[in-house]
Write a protein that holds these residues in place. Structure first.
Motif, PDB file in Angstrom:
ATOM      1  N   SER A   1       0.821  -1.202   0.000  1.00  0.00           N
ATOM      2  CA  SER A   1       0.000   0.000   0.000  1.00  0.00           C
ATOM      3  C   SER A   1       0.856   1.253   0.000  1.00  0.00           C
ATOM      4  O   SER A   1       1.980   1.262   0.514  1.00  0.00           O
ATOM      5  CB  SER A   1      -0.918   0.028   1.230  1.00  0.00           C
ATOM      6  N   GLY A   2       0.322   2.301  -0.558  1.00  0.00           N
ATOM      7  CA  GLY A   2       0.968   3.599  -0.473  1.00  0.00           C
ATOM      8  C   GLY A   2       2.238   3.685  -1.281  1.00  0.00           C
ATOM      9  O   GLY A   2       2.494   2.902  -2.191  1.00  0.00           O
ATOM     10  N   THR A   3       3.086   4.621  -0.937  1.00  0.00           N
ATOM     11  CA  THR A   3       4.288   4.877  -1.718  1.00  0.00           C
ATOM     12  C   THR A   3       5.561   4.409  -1.028  1.00  0.00           C
ATOM     13  O   THR A   3       6.564   4.179  -1.672  1.00  0.00           O
ATOM     14  CB  THR A   3       4.409   6.384  -2.007  1.00  0.00           C
ATOM     15  N   THR A   4       5.566   4.258   0.296  1.00  0.00           N
ATOM     16  CA  THR A   4       6.790   3.860   1.007  1.00  0.00           C
ATOM     17  C   THR A   4       6.579   2.707   1.969  1.00  0.00           C
ATOM     18  O   THR A   4       7.542   2.160   2.496  1.00  0.00           O
ATOM     19  CB  THR A   4       7.358   5.050   1.826  1.00  0.00           C
ATOM     20  N   LEU A   5       5.322   2.310   2.198  1.00  0.00           N
ATOM     21  CA  LEU A   5       5.037   1.323   3.237  1.00  0.00           C
ATOM     22  C   LEU A   5       5.731  -0.003   2.991  1.00  0.00           C
ATOM     23  O   LEU A   5       6.174  -0.669   3.928  1.00  0.00           O
ATOM     24  CB  LEU A   5       3.523   1.107   3.350  1.00  0.00           C
TER      25      LEU A   5
ATOM     26  N   LEU B   1      -2.780   4.561   5.092  1.00  0.00           N
ATOM     27  CA  LEU B   1      -1.456   4.738   4.522  1.00  0.00           C
ATOM     28  C   LEU B   1      -1.436   4.366   3.045  1.00  0.00           C
ATOM     29  O   LEU B   1      -0.403   3.977   2.497  1.00  0.00           O
ATOM     30  CB  LEU B   1      -0.437   3.883   5.295  1.00  0.00           C
ATOM     31  N   GLY B   2      -2.584   4.476   2.378  1.00  0.00           N
ATOM     32  CA  GLY B   2      -2.672   4.127   0.970  1.00  0.00           C
ATOM     33  C   GLY B   2      -2.614   5.338   0.071  1.00  0.00           C
ATOM     34  O   GLY B   2      -2.187   6.428   0.474  1.00  0.00           O
ATOM     35  N   SER B   3      -3.063   5.164  -1.167  1.00  0.00           N
ATOM     36  CA  SER B   3      -3.012   6.237  -2.158  1.00  0.00           C
ATOM     37  C   SER B   3      -4.218   7.159  -2.081  1.00  0.00           C
ATOM     38  O   SER B   3      -4.081   8.373  -2.162  1.00  0.00           O
ATOM     39  CB  SER B   3      -2.916   5.636  -3.562  1.00  0.00           C
TER      40      SER B   3
ATOM     41  N   PHE C   1      -4.451   2.521 -13.372  1.00  0.00           N
ATOM     42  CA  PHE C   1      -3.681   2.853 -12.176  1.00  0.00           C
ATOM     43  C   PHE C   1      -3.118   1.594 -11.531  1.00  0.00           C
ATOM     44  O   PHE C   1      -1.985   1.578 -11.039  1.00  0.00           O
ATOM     45  CB  PHE C   1      -4.565   3.604 -11.194  1.00  0.00           C
ATOM     46  N   GLY C   2      -3.906   0.512 -11.553  1.00  0.00           N
ATOM     47  CA  GLY C   2      -3.464  -0.733 -10.944  1.00  0.00           C
ATOM     48  C   GLY C   2      -2.276  -1.356 -11.638  1.00  0.00           C
ATOM     49  O   GLY C   2      -1.580  -2.198 -11.057  1.00  0.00           O
ATOM     50  N   LYS C   3      -2.014  -0.955 -12.876  1.00  0.00           N
ATOM     51  CA  LYS C   3      -0.889  -1.508 -13.634  1.00  0.00           C
ATOM     52  C   LYS C   3       0.406  -0.735 -13.428  1.00  0.00           C
ATOM     53  O   LYS C   3       1.461  -1.138 -13.920  1.00  0.00           O
ATOM     54  CB  LYS C   3      -1.230  -1.513 -15.128  1.00  0.00           C
ATOM     55  N   GLN C   4       0.328   0.389 -12.711  1.00  0.00           N
ATOM     56  CA  GLN C   4       1.512   1.234 -12.537  1.00  0.00           C
ATOM     57  C   GLN C   4       2.448   0.672 -11.466  1.00  0.00           C
ATOM     58  O   GLN C   4       2.001   0.120 -10.462  1.00  0.00           O
ATOM     59  CB  GLN C   4       1.095   2.660 -12.158  1.00  0.00           C
ATOM     60  N   SER C   5       3.736   0.833 -11.684  1.00  0.00           N
ATOM     61  CA  SER C   5       4.727   0.371 -10.710  1.00  0.00           C
ATOM     62  C   SER C   5       4.834   1.327  -9.527  1.00  0.00           C
ATOM     63  O   SER C   5       5.234   0.932  -8.437  1.00  0.00           O
ATOM     64  CB  SER C   5       6.102   0.222 -11.378  1.00  0.00           C
ATOM     65  N   GLN C   6       4.479   2.594  -9.749  1.00  0.00           N
ATOM     66  CA  GLN C   6       4.506   3.592  -8.686  1.00  0.00           C
ATOM     67  C   GLN C   6       3.081   4.025  -8.365  1.00  0.00           C
ATOM     68  O   GLN C   6       2.248   4.153  -9.269  1.00  0.00           O
ATOM     69  CB  GLN C   6       5.337   4.810  -9.088  1.00  0.00           C
ATOM     70  N   ARG C   7       2.812   4.242  -7.077  1.00  0.00           N
ATOM     71  CA  ARG C   7       1.494   4.687  -6.644  1.00  0.00           C
ATOM     72  C   ARG C   7       1.558   6.180  -6.325  1.00  0.00           C
ATOM     73  O   ARG C   7       2.494   6.863  -6.703  1.00  0.00           O
ATOM     74  CB  ARG C   7       1.062   3.892  -5.404  1.00  0.00           C
ATOM     75  N   GLY C   8       0.544   6.675  -5.631  1.00  0.00           N
ATOM     76  CA  GLY C   8       0.559   8.057  -5.194  1.00  0.00           C
ATOM     77  C   GLY C   8      -0.242   8.988  -6.092  1.00  0.00           C
ATOM     78  O   GLY C   8      -0.702   8.626  -7.178  1.00  0.00           O
TER      79      GLY C   8
ATOM     80  N   LYS D   1      -1.580  11.576 -13.644  1.00  0.00           N
ATOM     81  CA  LYS D   1      -1.074  11.259 -14.984  1.00  0.00           C
ATOM     82  C   LYS D   1      -1.933  10.199 -15.658  1.00  0.00           C
ATOM     83  O   LYS D   1      -2.270  10.310 -16.838  1.00  0.00           O
ATOM     84  CB  LYS D   1       0.377  10.781 -14.883  1.00  0.00           C
ATOM     85  N   VAL D   2      -2.292   9.166 -14.913  1.00  0.00           N
ATOM     86  CA  VAL D   2      -3.118   8.102 -15.466  1.00  0.00           C
ATOM     87  C   VAL D   2      -4.497   8.631 -15.854  1.00  0.00           C
ATOM     88  O   VAL D   2      -5.039   8.295 -16.920  1.00  0.00           O
ATOM     89  CB  VAL D   2      -3.246   6.940 -14.451  1.00  0.00           C
ATOM     90  N   SER D   3      -5.083   9.471 -15.005  1.00  0.00           N
ATOM     91  CA  SER D   3      -6.414  10.014 -15.278  1.00  0.00           C
ATOM     92  C   SER D   3      -6.421  10.878 -16.535  1.00  0.00           C
ATOM     93  O   SER D   3      -7.364  10.815 -17.345  1.00  0.00           O
ATOM     94  CB  SER D   3      -6.901  10.839 -14.087  1.00  0.00           C
TER      95      SER D   3
END
Length: 291
Positions: free
Chosen positions: A13-17, A94-96, A151-158, A164-166
């Protein structure tokens, strides 16, 4: 006896968790002990594992509260295991997107969220189902489901990745024709809101009430491409209802029929259906939440 908590930590989850899940577990057990509570932490290993862990703990009445540590997907996995049980759901967002946490007013920083958790009381809220799949925040089809899939296919979240995806999705996406309760319709998106927002303060139904026994169904009809910026502004300022391209209904159930098996989302998770029929239902007073 001291109140007890099980923290279910999703390392994805999230970007650093993910890099800090072990340290997070140690910190949460330490903070709980300092606050006078009993606590245990577990780290999920795969999709669906949070549901298994929460279901076992709830069935054995091991903990007063099971806390989802992550985003809306983690909340969904834990919450579905606690439906119609006496065990309460807690959330450390602690998610996106953190849609349900934001609706409940849970702070988004860890120290403040923990302080909120210790002081909060349990309330009973509604849940809902889409083709028997539980959801707690928002589900739907159309543009939002398409964004969720990308969005689910991206390697980076946040947030930056989501924007960008939208934007890319907006350029590619075409409205859909379908039937809503047997009536022909063309939609840009169709949302079923138990809570008020998708996440990131994108308020699709700011008037939604988690405990009123109703879903707020938001239909966005096709609009000129140039109007997208204005519609996005209305979405993030809780003014979507003022748009001439948006309509709301308060319902307990709804049936939608699509020409082809639809791509949908539930609490931000994309799901490619194998059926043309979508059935959505509210499940009143089905989940205890610390909010």
């Amino acid at each position: 006896m001291r109140e007890s908590f099980l923290f279910v930590i999703n390392p994805n989850s999230g970007t650093t968790l993910g890099r800090e899940a072990g340290q997070m577990a140690t910190l949460l057990e330490k903070k709980a002990k300092e606050a006078g509570y009993e606590a245990e932490c577990v780290i999920t290993e795969a999709k669906g594992h949070a549901t298994e862990l929460a279901a076992v703990a709830s069935a054995h009445k091991q903990f007063d509260t099971i806390v989802a540590v992550g985003g809306d997907g983690t909340v969904n996995e834990v919450a579905r295991a606690l439906l119609h049980s006496g065990t309460a759901l807690g959330i450390l967002p602690l998610g996106s997107g953190n849609g349900l946490a934001r609706h409940l007013g849970i702070p988004l920083t860890l120290p403040a969220a923990l302080d909120h958790l210790w002081k909060s009381v349990s309330v009973t809220i509604d849940s809902a189902t889409l083709n028997f799949q539980p959801f707690f925040c928002v589900a739907g089809l159309g543009f939002d489901a398409y964004v969720s899939q990308l969005f689910g296919k991206q390697s980076q979240r946040g947030w930056d990745t989501y924007v960008k995806v939208s934007m890319k999705a907006y350029l590619d996406y075409l409205p859909q024709r379908l039937k809503i309760e047997g009536q022909d319709a063309e939609i840009f998106s169709l949302s079923f809101a138990n809570a008020g927002q998708f996440g990131n303060n994108a308020w699709v139904a700011p008037h939604a009430d988690l405990a009123d026994g109703l879903l707020e169904v938001c239909t966005v009809t096709p609009f000129p491409k140039w109007f997208g910026t204005a519609l996005a502004f209305q979405l993030f300022t809780k003014n979507l209802r003022t748009s001439t391209y948006v309509a709301y209904q308060s319902l307990t159930s709804l049936v939608v029929e699509t020409k082809h098996p639809a791509l949908v989302h539930y609490d931000g998770e994309p799901w490619q259906l194998e059926t043309n029929r979508i059935e959505v239902n509210i499940v009143p007073q089905s989940l205890r939440v610390r909010g």
